[in-house]
Design a protein around this motif. Structure first.
Motif, mmCIF file in Angstrom:
data_model
loop_
_atom_site.group_PDB
_atom_site.id
_atom_site.type_symbol
_atom_site.label_atom_id
_atom_site.label_comp_id
_atom_site.label_asym_id
_atom_site.label_seq_id
_atom_site.Cartn_x
_atom_site.Cartn_y
_atom_site.Cartn_z
ATOM 1 N N ASP A 28 51.653 10.094 -102.112
ATOM 2 C CA ASP A 28 50.298 10.271 -102.634
ATOM 3 C C ASP A 28 50.419 10.795 -104.053
ATOM 4 O O ASP A 28 51.254 11.641 -104.361
ATOM 5 C CB ASP A 28 49.438 11.169 -101.736
ATOM 6 C CG ASP A 28 49.835 12.634 -101.793
ATOM 7 O OD1 ASP A 28 49.121 13.420 -102.442
ATOM 8 O OD2 ASP A 28 50.854 12.977 -101.178
ATOM 9 N N GLU A 29 49.591 10.224 -104.896
ATOM 10 C CA GLU A 29 49.630 10.465 -106.326
ATOM 11 C C GLU A 29 49.522 11.953 -106.664
ATOM 12 O O GLU A 29 50.217 12.428 -107.563
ATOM 13 C CB GLU A 29 48.439 9.692 -106.935
ATOM 14 C CG GLU A 29 48.392 9.583 -108.413
ATOM 15 C CD GLU A 29 49.483 8.684 -108.986
ATOM 16 O OE1 GLU A 29 49.748 7.617 -108.396
ATOM 17 O OE2 GLU A 29 50.067 9.064 -110.020
ATOM 18 N N ARG A 30 48.704 12.688 -105.924
ATOM 19 C CA ARG A 30 48.454 14.082 -106.278
ATOM 20 C C ARG A 30 49.696 14.952 -106.100
ATOM 21 O O ARG A 30 50.104 15.666 -106.998
ATOM 22 C CB ARG A 30 47.309 14.646 -105.427
ATOM 23 C CG ARG A 30 46.795 15.976 -105.938
ATOM 24 C CD ARG A 30 45.870 16.666 -104.940
ATOM 25 N NE ARG A 30 46.604 17.353 -103.881
ATOM 26 C CZ ARG A 30 46.045 18.070 -102.915
ATOM 27 N NH1 ARG A 30 44.734 18.155 -102.851
ATOM 28 N NH2 ARG A 30 46.789 18.664 -102.003
ATOM 29 N N ASP A 31 50.318 14.870 -104.920
ATOM 30 C CA ASP A 31 51.432 15.770 -104.610
ATOM 31 C C ASP A 31 52.795 15.104 -104.763
ATOM 32 O O ASP A 31 53.816 15.779 -104.688
ATOM 33 C CB ASP A 31 51.313 16.293 -103.169
ATOM 34 C CG ASP A 31 50.101 17.186 -102.976
ATOM 35 O OD1 ASP A 31 49.422 17.468 -103.980
ATOM 36 O OD2 ASP A 31 49.838 17.587 -101.828
ATOM 37 N N ARG A 32 52.818 13.807 -104.945
ATOM 38 C CA ARG A 32 54.068 13.046 -104.986
ATOM 39 C C ARG A 32 54.966 13.366 -103.790
ATOM 40 O O ARG A 32 56.191 13.459 -103.921
ATOM 41 C CB ARG A 32 54.800 13.271 -106.324
ATOM 42 C CG ARG A 32 54.010 12.672 -107.486
ATOM 43 C CD ARG A 32 54.730 12.716 -108.809
ATOM 44 N NE ARG A 32 55.875 11.834 -108.887
ATOM 45 C CZ ARG A 32 55.825 10.573 -109.341
ATOM 46 N NH1 ARG A 32 54.682 10.029 -109.697
ATOM 47 N NH2 ARG A 32 56.925 9.860 -109.416
ATOM 48 N N MET A 33 54.347 13.479 -102.638
ATOM 49 C CA MET A 33 55.070 13.646 -101.379
ATOM 50 C C MET A 33 54.929 12.354 -100.584
ATOM 51 O O MET A 33 53.898 11.682 -100.650
ATOM 52 C CB MET A 33 54.449 14.785 -100.571
ATOM 53 C CG MET A 33 54.651 16.159 -101.173
ATOM 54 S SD MET A 33 56.320 16.794 -100.856
ATOM 55 C CE MET A 33 56.135 17.359 -99.154
ATOM 56 N N PRO A 34 55.985 11.999 -99.807
ATOM 57 C CA PRO A 34 55.867 10.795 -98.975
ATOM 58 C C PRO A 34 54.597 10.858 -98.126
ATOM 59 O O PRO A 34 54.243 11.928 -97.619
ATOM 60 C CB PRO A 34 57.124 10.853 -98.098
ATOM 61 C CG PRO A 34 58.119 11.597 -98.928
ATOM 62 C CD PRO A 34 57.314 12.629 -99.680
ATOM 63 N N VAL A 35 53.941 9.716 -97.970
ATOM 64 C CA VAL A 35 52.692 9.689 -97.203
ATOM 65 C C VAL A 35 52.952 10.098 -95.757
ATOM 66 O O VAL A 35 54.062 9.948 -95.241
ATOM 67 C CB VAL A 35 52.027 8.295 -97.223
ATOM 68 C CG1 VAL A 35 51.558 7.939 -98.624
ATOM 69 C CG2 VAL A 35 52.952 7.228 -96.655
ATOM 70 N N VAL A 80 42.903 12.429 -96.104
ATOM 71 C CA VAL A 80 42.752 10.984 -95.969
ATOM 72 C C VAL A 80 42.902 10.356 -97.342
ATOM 73 O O VAL A 80 42.269 10.801 -98.301
ATOM 74 C CB VAL A 80 41.382 10.628 -95.357
ATOM 75 C CG1 VAL A 80 41.172 9.126 -95.338
ATOM 76 C CG2 VAL A 80 41.274 11.193 -93.936
ATOM 77 N N LEU A 81 43.752 9.352 -97.451
ATOM 78 C CA LEU A 81 44.041 8.729 -98.741
ATOM 79 C C LEU A 81 43.394 7.358 -98.847
ATOM 80 O O LEU A 81 43.348 6.613 -97.862
ATOM 81 C CB LEU A 81 45.559 8.575 -98.908
ATOM 82 C CG LEU A 81 46.392 9.857 -98.855
ATOM 83 C CD1 LEU A 81 47.883 9.519 -98.878
ATOM 84 C CD2 LEU A 81 46.036 10.786 -100.011
ATOM 85 N N SER A 82 42.906 7.030 -100.028
ATOM 86 C CA SER A 82 42.483 5.653 -100.280
ATOM 87 C C SER A 82 43.580 4.963 -101.090
ATOM 88 O O SER A 82 44.530 5.614 -101.537
ATOM 89 C CB SER A 82 41.153 5.622 -101.042
ATOM 90 O OG SER A 82 41.372 5.698 -102.435
ATOM 91 N N HIS A 83 43.438 3.656 -101.269
ATOM 92 C CA HIS A 83 44.517 2.930 -101.943
ATOM 93 C C HIS A 83 44.759 3.447 -103.364
ATOM 94 O O HIS A 83 45.881 3.373 -103.865
ATOM 95 C CB HIS A 83 44.262 1.426 -101.930
ATOM 96 C CG HIS A 83 43.057 0.999 -102.707
ATOM 97 N ND1 HIS A 83 43.097 0.821 -104.057
ATOM 98 C CD2 HIS A 83 41.795 0.726 -102.334
ATOM 99 C CE1 HIS A 83 41.899 0.450 -104.475
ATOM 100 N NE2 HIS A 83 41.085 0.383 -103.450
ATOM 101 N N ALA A 84 43.710 4.001 -103.975
ATOM 102 C CA ALA A 84 43.864 4.492 -105.345
ATOM 103 C C ALA A 84 44.723 5.761 -105.413
ATOM 104 O O ALA A 84 45.176 6.159 -106.482
ATOM 105 C CB ALA A 84 42.489 4.757 -105.960
ATOM 106 N N ASP A 85 44.925 6.400 -104.258
ATOM 107 C CA ASP A 85 45.715 7.646 -104.227
ATOM 108 C C ASP A 85 47.196 7.388 -104.002
ATOM 109 O O ASP A 85 47.972 8.339 -103.896
ATOM 110 C CB ASP A 85 45.230 8.549 -103.079
ATOM 111 C CG ASP A 85 43.758 8.878 -103.192
ATOM 112 O OD1 ASP A 85 43.351 9.297 -104.287
ATOM 113 O OD2 ASP A 85 43.025 8.696 -102.211
ATOM 114 N N LEU A 86 47.584 6.130 -103.860
ATOM 115 C CA LEU A 86 48.961 5.825 -103.483
ATOM 116 C C LEU A 86 49.797 5.404 -104.679
ATOM 117 O O LEU A 86 49.301 4.819 -105.625
ATOM 118 C CB LEU A 86 48.976 4.698 -102.444
ATOM 119 C CG LEU A 86 48.259 4.989 -101.132
ATOM 120 C CD1 LEU A 86 48.215 3.733 -100.271
ATOM 121 C CD2 LEU A 86 48.937 6.124 -100.385
ATOM 122 N N ASN A 87 51.081 5.689 -104.585
ATOM 123 C CA ASN A 87 52.012 5.212 -105.604
ATOM 124 C C ASN A 87 53.359 4.956 -104.935
ATOM 125 O O ASN A 87 53.679 5.564 -103.917
ATOM 126 C CB ASN A 87 52.152 6.257 -106.719
ATOM 127 C CG ASN A 87 52.634 5.637 -108.016
ATOM 128 O OD1 ASN A 87 53.109 4.497 -108.037
ATOM 129 N ND2 ASN A 87 52.523 6.376 -109.101
#
Lengths: 184, 184
Positions: A120-127, B139-146
């Motif tokens: 996840d972009e915020r924490d850069r931890m594996p989903v 809960v993550l949306s696609h925009a939160d993923l990297n």
């Protein structure tokens, strides 16, 4: 998973399953989708990255466009080139795609930590997991589920659809206008 | 979904996708799985409820057993009858199955409230979404993923897999022994 009631099992169309299956269930379509989620947009990129035959690629891209999963439009940087971009409907396949991915990661023999890894972009931890949530955001396991007649629901839930979450549930992030306004 | 890194797109096997696809992607296998989640266990039940040809049913059940999705064992009430029961691995397909179901429900034309409806046993309310969670349960949306290189993760996440949730995350229910002990 309990089942006081049983779904009409013959009638797959009644619950709209065939479309998602048609779209994702075929190997090449799946690979094109996965490449789209990885940021590929152009015919020639898919062709070289996927090692797919030109006619099959053309056919499968056409199908994904027909289903409204990909949009076909001129590249803003070079109007002679065509871009394929995921639509909102396409992005809605992501939970299913990731659930399949996580199943694979759990059960493949000799699994080692993936690299690259989805964070996840915020924490850069594996989903975390792709999970089935209750109306109030609790994570449910299969033992917590039941299939019941709609008439047996509590009165306030009579018109409620599967997939809805109570307003204001902690952590819920969605793309709706309401959420965007609330975040301002 | 951002992508600083790209997955190796040609190599589907590397992330274990083909098995889940093989198991769920074929129409009849999918229908048998759905029937299993609805509580069907016997050959003759599948035969009459699904309207499937005997030889195809036999073939697909065999495949699901080979993949460890269904267990084939004598019925405890009548040892001459064979039962097909979902294994733990089979139940792990449920998030993917429900994600496909919810996609279908969202996009099928003229959708009306399903009946029967899938609820959580505790509140008897229609289930919420199948959602991608962050490590801490957001809960993550696609925009939160990297998609990033493992080497770029925070030090504490270096050996962490996708699909793991922080211990004690609110609402998390799992089937592990640890959780069972904690609940006592």
């Amino acid at each position: 998973m309990g089942s006081e009631m049983r779904e009409p099992l013959k009638d797959l169309n009644a619950c709209g399953l065939p479309e998602a299956l048609e779209v994702m269930g075929e190997r090449w379509s799946f690979m094109i989708l996965r490449a789209s989620f990885n940021g590929l947009h152009h015919f020639e990129e898919f062709l070289s990255e996927l090692g797919i035959a030109r006619n099959i690629l053309s056919n499968r891209l056409g199908r994904l466009v027909d289903h409204g999963i990909l949009d076909r439009e001129p590249d803003p940087d070079d109007r002679r080139r065509i871009e394929y971009r995921l639509t909102e409907k396409g992005f809605d396949l992501l939970p299913a795609m990731l659930a399949l991915r996580q199943f694979g990661q759990k059960y493949v023999d000799g699994f080692v930590a993936t690299d690259p890894v989805l964070v996840d972009e915020r924490d850069r931890m594996p989903v975390g997991p792709v999970a089935i949530l209750a109306h109030d955001g609790r994570v449910l396991s299969h033992a917590d589920l039941n299939m019941v007649a709609r008439a047996s629901l509590p009165p306030e839930a009579k018109d409620r659809q599967e997939g809805e979450l109570d307003p204001g549930t902690r952590g819920w992030i969605d793309d709706s206008e309401e959420a965007a306004v609330a975040a301002e």
